[in-house]
Design an enzyme around this catalytic site. Structure first.
Site, PDB file in Angstrom:
ATOM      1  CG  HIS A   9      -6.467   1.937   5.210  1.00 24.45           C
ATOM      2  ND1 HIS A   9      -5.948   2.865   6.147  1.00 24.45           N
ATOM      3  CD2 HIS A   9      -5.151   0.849   5.144  1.00 24.45           C
ATOM      4  CE1 HIS A   9      -4.594   2.471   6.525  1.00 24.45           C
ATOM      5  NE2 HIS A   9      -4.212   1.495   5.832  1.00 24.45           N
TER       6      HIS A   9
ATOM      7  CB  SER B 106       4.218  -1.677  12.501  1.00 26.58           C
ATOM      8  OG  SER B 106       3.792  -0.391  12.619  1.00 26.58           O
TER       9      SER B 106
ATOM     10  N   GLY C 172       2.590  -1.207   4.527  1.00 23.51           N
ATOM     11  CA  GLY C 172       2.496   0.110   4.429  1.00 23.51           C
ATOM     12  C   GLY C 172       3.868   0.727   4.025  1.00 23.51           C
TER      13      GLY C 172
ATOM     14  CD  GLU D 105      -4.371  -2.670   7.606  1.00 28.29           C
ATOM     15  OE1 GLU D 105      -3.063  -2.753   7.224  1.00 28.29           O
ATOM     16  OE2 GLU D 105      -4.544  -1.544   7.399  1.00 28.29           O
TER      17      GLU D 105
ATOM     18  CG  ASN E  77      -1.852   1.209   1.188  1.00 28.23           C
ATOM     19  OD1 ASN E  77      -1.778   2.030   0.367  1.00 28.23           O
ATOM     20  ND2 ASN E  77      -2.563   1.401   2.406  1.00 28.23           N
TER      21      ASN E  77
ATOM     22  N   GLY F 100       1.733   2.376  11.214  1.00 30.37           N
ATOM     23  CA  GLY F 100       2.733   3.365  10.843  1.00 30.37           C
ATOM     24  C   GLY F 100       3.653   3.777  12.065  1.00 30.37           C
TER      25      GLY F 100
END
Ligand code: PGA
Length: 257
Positions: free
Chosen positions: A100, A219, A240, A172, A11, A178
């Site tokens: 998301h 992560s 990500g 998620e 992503n 992140g």
């Protein structure tokens, strides 16, 4: 149709301009073609809308598949600013990320909208990747399992699956996305079990692993991926930050296959 290879979904979010996306895609294609076990994994890249067509040209014939980061629930019409599944299908998108947490949070997407999008994706032969996950407050309040079950049931409401359809649910946890700190493998396994039970409650048990798949995102990196995917229920990963480097992305895939 049963899928046996793990699925890795990159992503890219809103990180690259068109030129940067092209450079990344070229580097990734070269790395993928050098990878001797590419047949043992599936790779989907989700660029920003403006770059999808150009990246599709670069991936042509490589086996790397394309996804979008969102789509609208109508196929055509007067919907200023939206992009439809019909449009995405024509430029070669086979997957779409829906619901998301960054969209739930920043543009207020809620379960009903996400459910319409899931229906639209399936109608257009695009495989939805439905993202679900608890916030930090929900977790510390002991509501994780309830939130996951609710988001799965609402996101997949009235979805009829046949054997040739696939739907992915990505666990998620919002509070780790992140941050560089994933949940533990035990946490990922527990969430996968809760999601699988919610899927069994709303669909047939036999669909799990055939049409319905659970993956983990949040992560993920080259050090933690193996411990995150220990559960046989987890069929892959949504990545990500680490997917912004083709070297790191390939190292993650190499760690698994
Ligand atoms: P991250 O993002 O790997 O940077 O945590 C994952 C995601 O948002 O899907």
């Amino acid at each position: 149709m049963k899928r046996t290879q793990p699925l890795f979904i990159a992503n890219w979010k809103m990180h690259f301009t068109l030129r940067q996306s092209i450079a990344q895609a070229e580097a990734l294609r070269a790395a993928w073609e050098d990878f001797p076990h590419a047949r043992d994994a599936e790779l989907v890249v989700c660029p920003s809308f403006d770059a999808i067509a150009a990246v599709a040209d670069i991936f042509e014939g490589s086996g790397i598949m394309l996804g979008a980061q969102d789509m609208f629930w109508k196929d055509t019409g007067a919907y200023t600013g939206e992009v439809s599944g019909r449009m995405l299908g024509e430029i070669g998108c086979q997957y779409v990320i829906l619901g998301h947490s960054e969209r739930r949070r920043t543009v207020g997407e809620h379960d009903d909208m996400i459910n319409l999008k899931v229906h639209a994706a399936i109608r257009n032969n695009i495989i939805p990747i439905l993202c679900v996950g608890e916030t930090y407050e929900e977790r510390t309040g002991g509501r994780t399992d309830h939130v996951l079950a609710r988001q799965v049931a609402a996101g997949l409401k009235d979805v009829q699956l046949s054997n040739h359809h696939h739907v992915y649910v990505a666990y998620e946890p919002v509070w780790v996305i992140g941050t560089g700190h994933a949940v533990t493998g035990a946490d990922a396994t527990h969430a996968a079990q809760v999601i699988a039970q919610a899927l069994i409650d709303s669909h047939q048990a036999g669909m799990i692993g055939r049409s319905l798949h659970v993956i983990y995102g949040g992560s993920v990196d080259e050090m933690n991926i193996r411990s995150l995917l220990t559960s046989p229920l987890l069929a892959g990963s949504l990545i990500g930050t680490a997917s912004l480097s083709h070297v790191r992305l390939m190292n993650i895939i190499r760690a698994v296959v």
